[in-house]
Design a protein around this motif. Sequence first.
Motif, PDB file in Angstrom:
ATOM      1  N   TYR A   1      22.685   2.068  -7.624  1.00 30.30           N
ATOM      2  CA  TYR A   1      22.568   3.454  -7.932  1.00 30.30           C
ATOM      3  C   TYR A   1      23.084   3.450  -9.361  1.00 30.30           C
ATOM      4  CZ  TYR A   1      27.299   3.494  -6.252  1.00 30.30           C
ATOM      5  OH  TYR A   1      28.643   3.353  -6.072  1.00 30.30           O
TER       6      TYR A   1
ATOM      7  N   LEU B   1      25.138   1.816   0.149  1.00 29.44           N
ATOM      8  CA  LEU B   1      25.413   1.819  -1.273  1.00 29.44           C
ATOM      9  C   LEU B   1      25.680   0.589  -1.888  1.00 29.44           C
ATOM     10  CD1 LEU B   1      27.778   5.162  -1.491  1.00 29.44           C
ATOM     11  CD2 LEU B   1      25.379   4.804  -2.209  1.00 29.44           C
TER      12      LEU B   1
ATOM     13  N   LEU C   1      25.213  12.127  -5.513  1.00 30.86           N
ATOM     14  CA  LEU C   1      24.490  10.833  -6.042  1.00 30.86           C
ATOM     15  C   LEU C   1      23.101  11.257  -6.598  1.00 30.86           C
ATOM     16  CD1 LEU C   1      23.935   7.580  -5.579  1.00 30.86           C
ATOM     17  CD2 LEU C   1      22.369   8.454  -3.674  1.00 30.86           C
TER      18      LEU C   1
ATOM     19  N   ILE D   1      19.537   9.890  -8.727  1.00 36.68           N
ATOM     20  CA  ILE D   1      18.753   8.576  -9.194  1.00 36.68           C
ATOM     21  C   ILE D   1      18.638   8.565 -10.603  1.00 36.68           C
ATOM     22  CG2 ILE D   1      16.419   7.539  -8.600  1.00 36.68           C
ATOM     23  CD1 ILE D   1      18.392   7.854  -6.002  1.00 36.68           C
TER      24      ILE D   1
ATOM     25  N   THR E   1      17.403   1.863 -12.527  1.00 36.79           N
ATOM     26  CA  THR E   1      17.965   1.244 -11.437  1.00 36.79           C
ATOM     27  C   THR E   1      17.451   0.947 -10.200  1.00 36.79           C
ATOM     28  OG1 THR E   1      18.350   3.535 -10.505  1.00 36.79           O
ATOM     29  CG2 THR E   1      20.106   2.918 -12.115  1.00 36.79           C
TER      30      THR E   1
ATOM     31  N   TYR F   1      17.595   1.982  -7.164  1.00 43.61           N
ATOM     32  CA  TYR F   1      17.142   3.054  -6.502  1.00 43.61           C
ATOM     33  C   TYR F   1      15.843   3.876  -7.201  1.00 43.61           C
ATOM     34  CZ  TYR F   1      20.875   3.676  -2.797  1.00 43.61           C
ATOM     35  OH  TYR F   1      21.885   3.309  -1.949  1.00 43.61           O
TER      36      TYR F   1
END
Length: 380
Positions: A21, A135, A194, A196, A200, A202
């Motif tokens: 992330y 994670l 969190l 996005i 990345t 993610y």
Amino acid sequence: MIIPPLGLYIHIPFCVRKCPYCDFFSEKIGTDGVSDNYVSALIKELSLYSESCSSRTIESIYIGGGTPTLLNPKQIEMIMNAVDRNFRLSDSVEISMEANPGTVTERNIRQYRSIGINRLSLGVQSLNNDSLKRLCRIHDRHEALQAAENVAKYFQNFNIDLMHSLPGQSLKEAISDLDDVIKLNPNHISWYQLTIEEDTPYARNIPSLPKEDVIDSIYLEGYELLRQHSYEHYEVSAFAKKGFECRHNRNYWTFGDYLGAGSGAHSKMTENNRIHRQSRIENTCEYIRNISEDRISNIYASDDYIANEDLTFEYFLNRLRLFSPIPIREYEDLTGLRFENIRHLFEKYETEGLVSLREDYIVITCKGQLFINQMLEDFI
Ligand code: SF4
């Protein structure tokens, strides 16, 4: 324009592995730790600013990353000695360092304190083993709790970073994480959602995140829990016991000056009624090579001054993150601009219930805290 307080940021852009992330600049470290060449380059870069900062006092230092705790205590000591040699430090200087629970031992933590680090920020992120695995963090719950216990033993002033709204996380799990962190009794908690970020892993493969109504409940219950335990919500994601706001970050948000050093670091310095900004290249090999070969101008990826028409946006981009009233004088002192020229915007926000205008300062209302981005659009 007045000269604001000065902080020093030292960047250690290395990590054991990249979290999916994370969009911060950092490089995967080799097996033999952070090279002494990087430390030497950093020390040489610090010496370059000694003269230009000779009339200023450093109020706070932040060693961030990446994972600064991949440096061994000897390397940190060398950097701190270079700081001492080149700069004048305030008697009450706050010296923070980020620590990753998967890279610290009790011995290291004790040594960081004896070197002079007086605030540690522990990147726990979650205390749930399933979440930590998703994670791709290098630590588990047990290691995080152990690290926090050791930090509390040697540091009176410490922060815990915790994320929420994680892939697959329920309301109960998010609040349980927060409750566990509160039990560790840090005097500062950075509790953030969190998100996005572009480019990345993610973003390329978006995980299943909690639904909007669950996220809303996480915020509501989390804020209440923090309030019940005397954590003041003083910035978008920052909560502190009385007197323990992070001075270094607060200086960013009040549009203070900061000098950066290290690959990927940024500076903002007020000079001759203008604001000078520099960013350094995000490539540690190139950074080391250019410094060691005295090609200093090559370490900067950008080097410019904030245009007058951008100052209002830049000031409020930072200042609206803090929930404390904004002194009108502060805006004028730090930007050199007149508030009268933008008063009509704040009068409009007042009719919309976003701010309350007093004679000398602006109060952001609870509703206004939810519309910060809309207000900022007016300043672009
Ligand atoms: S340890 Fe921190 S800086 Fe490194 S990749 Fe993970 S989130 Fe990013």
